[in-house]
Design an enzyme around this catalytic site. Structure first.
Site, PDB file in Angstrom:
ATOM      1  N   TYR A  51      51.352  -6.407 -34.799  1.00  0.00           N
ATOM      2  CA  TYR A  51      51.732  -7.448 -35.778  1.00  0.00           C
ATOM      3  C   TYR A  51      50.532  -8.115 -36.438  1.00  0.00           C
ATOM      4  O   TYR A  51      50.705  -9.100 -37.157  1.00  0.00           O
ATOM      5  CB  TYR A  51      52.535  -8.567 -35.086  1.00  0.00           C
ATOM      6  CG  TYR A  51      53.638  -8.110 -34.174  1.00  0.00           C
ATOM      7  CD1 TYR A  51      54.776  -7.479 -34.673  1.00  0.00           C
ATOM      8  CD2 TYR A  51      53.556  -8.328 -32.800  1.00  0.00           C
ATOM      9  CE1 TYR A  51      55.789  -7.083 -33.815  1.00  0.00           C
ATOM     10  CE2 TYR A  51      54.571  -7.933 -31.948  1.00  0.00           C
ATOM     11  CZ  TYR A  51      55.682  -7.303 -32.466  1.00  0.00           C
ATOM     12  OH  TYR A  51      56.689  -6.911 -31.626  1.00  0.00           O
ATOM     13  N   GLU A  93      68.228 -19.370 -26.149  1.00  0.00           N
ATOM     14  CA  GLU A  93      67.645 -18.154 -25.571  1.00  0.00           C
ATOM     15  C   GLU A  93      66.136 -18.113 -25.791  1.00  0.00           C
ATOM     16  O   GLU A  93      65.615 -17.203 -26.438  1.00  0.00           O
ATOM     17  CB  GLU A  93      68.271 -16.916 -26.231  1.00  0.00           C
ATOM     18  CG  GLU A  93      69.780 -16.818 -26.121  1.00  0.00           C
ATOM     19  CD  GLU A  93      70.382 -15.722 -27.004  1.00  0.00           C
ATOM     20  OE1 GLU A  93      69.643 -15.152 -27.853  1.00  0.00           O
ATOM     21  OE2 GLU A  93      71.563 -15.440 -26.841  1.00  0.00           O
ATOM     22  N   GLY A 133      62.294 -17.383 -25.228  1.00  0.00           N
ATOM     23  CA  GLY A 133      61.442 -16.478 -24.450  1.00  0.00           C
ATOM     24  C   GLY A 133      60.015 -16.964 -24.534  1.00  0.00           C
ATOM     25  O   GLY A 133      59.428 -17.481 -23.593  1.00  0.00           O
ATOM     26  N   ARG A 134      59.474 -16.846 -25.755  1.00  0.00           N
ATOM     27  CA  ARG A 134      58.061 -17.158 -25.979  1.00  0.00           C
ATOM     28  C   ARG A 134      57.714 -18.603 -25.611  1.00  0.00           C
ATOM     29  O   ARG A 134      56.661 -18.857 -25.031  1.00  0.00           O
ATOM     30  CB  ARG A 134      57.757 -16.907 -27.456  1.00  0.00           C
ATOM     31  CG  ARG A 134      56.296 -16.889 -27.783  1.00  0.00           C
ATOM     32  CD  ARG A 134      56.061 -16.785 -29.296  1.00  0.00           C
ATOM     33  NE  ARG A 134      56.926 -15.891 -29.995  1.00  0.00           N
ATOM     34  CZ  ARG A 134      56.584 -14.653 -30.395  1.00  0.00           C
ATOM     35  NH1 ARG A 134      55.395 -14.186 -30.128  1.00  0.00           N
ATOM     36  NH2 ARG A 134      57.443 -13.904 -31.062  1.00  0.00           N
ATOM     37  N   CYS A 192      41.576   5.468 -28.402  1.00  0.00           N
ATOM     38  CA  CYS A 192      40.988   6.210 -29.518  1.00  0.00           C
ATOM     39  C   CYS A 192      41.769   6.009 -30.813  1.00  0.00           C
ATOM     40  O   CYS A 192      42.353   6.956 -31.365  1.00  0.00           O
ATOM     41  CB  CYS A 192      40.924   7.677 -29.153  1.00  0.00           C
ATOM     42  SG  CYS A 192      39.979   7.893 -27.646  1.00  0.00           S
ATOM     43  N   GLY A 219      63.493 -18.395 -30.460  1.00  0.00           N
ATOM     44  CA  GLY A 219      62.677 -18.419 -31.668  1.00  0.00           C
ATOM     45  C   GLY A 219      61.669 -19.529 -31.809  1.00  0.00           C
ATOM     46  O   GLY A 219      60.820 -19.471 -32.711  1.00  0.00           O
TER      47      GLY A 219
END
Ligand code: LLP
Length: 421
Positions: free
Chosen positions: A318, A275, A277-278, A346, A239
């Site tokens: 988002y 944990e 990730g980002r 499109c 997070g």
């Protein structure tokens, strides 16, 4: 800090000029910097150095085997949320003893797969999952190592689609019910309770919710120990946010994050798992695209590029901001225009940015979407029959394609027309 910098006016990935990769691979493509992955991992390792810990990279952020291997070779563990991610981590050489399995809906066959492999830990999110896991493990003559993911009812103050720690979210076991579920877990034949798990959301830019959640976990851990459980690990989730816009965002520093962990749970003597990730992968990658046309609209200028919402979904999904920079640096003082940067898909939603200030650009010019190393390629699709975007890894002065662009034949060859047609 990352390793995507201009040298002599040309954007480089470490020491490789991005136009060189574009010439070899074609656009669009993702490119990742090994040095940036290593640096970000190292910052977290340093922040947690005073406590026994395991940094489990969230495979969902970037599951490419080469990226996982870079991190696994540094000693990283992995956080996986599907059988596929588990097999990716294993294929990258990460031992099961460093893999934790999270997720609200693990299937029975996924539970069995991970048990067979000797996984380090299941982060269990509900009673039905717990019972099923016990049943499967017992039938294999095993006891599954389990942390229960608790929902601490803390507002992570992030985008509503990626906040997970409020009681109305689908994640975790309500913390008020946790002691009862631990009691049930301890009585099940196929379960070995090892820890507590929490994850309150992604892209947190404020440190306070982390502290609130971790303090609740500390309090619960003391209560569980008093109840007779052995709690030797705390999985504090991922997070930690990253700056997406260079100018105005200041997410918590890893050092401060480490300090909050130390202050809230450090005295419990548990092994700490996180944990991320980002934080590790986000700014270790960019998406490179070319301008197809400059289209003059009614009072707007559209830069139509060859990447689209299927390649990088975050802006359409988002409303996320990604800095967009020209690969050939604009001369200082050169006038900037305002452009809507759009893809060829499109849908009006296929818009990366509105009224974005960029130097004069036209057909064939290269540009880069920054901060695209996490939740970029992994969320790509072939919508509009656009072949999956390729990935490239740079290390120093060399690069390799780590996932090739499928040919049209490969893409079409996956479909089958039944014999009756
Ligand atoms: N652990 C669990 C249990 C998670 O659900 C997540 C992310 C992580 C760790 C890693 O979180 P991170 O350190 O990367 O913030 N697609 C969205 C992000 C979804 C995050 C889902 N869970 C985006 O593009 O922003």
């Amino acid at each position: 800090m990352d390793h995507f910098l201009y040298h002599n006016g040309v954007l480089h990935a470490e020491s490789v000029p991005i136009p060189e990769i574009a010439a070899a691979v074609g656009t669009p493509f993702y490119v990742y910097s090994t040095a940036t992955l290593v640096r970000h991992y190292g910052l977290l390792a340093e922040a947690l150095a005073s406590m026994p810990h395991l940094i489990c990279f969230a495979v969902k952020a970037n599951g490419n085997l080469a990226v996982l291997k870079v991190l696994g070779d540094l000693g990283a563990g992995m956080d996986v949320v599907s059988g596929g991610e588990y097999l990716r981590a294993r294929a990258a050489g990460v031992p099961s003893s460093r893999i934790v399995f999270s997720g609200v809906g693990k299937t029975r066959s996924e539970l069995r797969l991970a048990l067979e492999g000797g996984i380090r830990q299941f982060n269990v999110e509900s009673e039905p999952e717990l019972r099923a896991l016990s049943e499967i493990a017992a039938s294999m003559g095993l006891r599954a190592p389990v942390a229960l993911r608790v929902n601490p009812d803390v507002d992570a103050k992030t985008h509503e689609k990626i906040a997970t720690g409020k009681s109305e979210n689908k994640f975790g076991i309500p913390i008020a019910r946790a002691r009862a579920v631990y009691a049930e877990a301890a009585a099940l034949p196929g379960i070995e309770v090892v820890g507590v798990d929490v994850h309150i959301g992604s892209q947190l830019t404020d440190i306070a919710p982390f502290r609130q959640a971790f303090e609740k976990v500390a309090e619960l851990t003391r209560a569980l120990r008093a109840d007779g459980h052995t709690i030797s690990r705390l999985d504090l989730g991922g997070g930690l946010g990253i700056p997406y816009a260079r100018s105005n965002e200041a997410p918590p520093l890893p050092h401060d994050y480490g300090q909050v962990i130390r202050e809230s749970v450090g005295s419990l003597g548990c092994e700490i798992e996180i944990e991320p990730g980002r934080f590790i992968a986000g700014n270790a990658g960019v998406l490179v695209a070319s301008v197809i046309w400059l289209k003059e609209g009614e009072g707007r200028r559209f830069l139509v590029v060859d990447a689209a919402m299927n390649d990088l979904a975050r802006p359409s999904m988002y409303g996320a901001h990604h800095d967009i920079v020209p690969v050939f640096e604009a001369a200082p003082g050169l006038e900037h225009g305002l452009y809507d940067v759009v893809g060829p898909v499109c849908e009006t939603g296929d818009t990366f940015a509105k009224a974005r200030a960029l130097p004069e650009m036209g057909e064939g010019d290269l540009l880069a979407f920054r901060s695209a190393g996490a939740y970029g390629a992994v969320m790509a699709s072939e919508y509009n029959a656009r072949p999956l975007v390729p990935e490239v890894l740079v290390q120093g002065d060399h690069f390799a394609v780590i996932r090739a662009r499928p040919s049209y034949d490969e893409m079409l060859g996956r479909d089958t027309i039944p014999a009756w047609l």
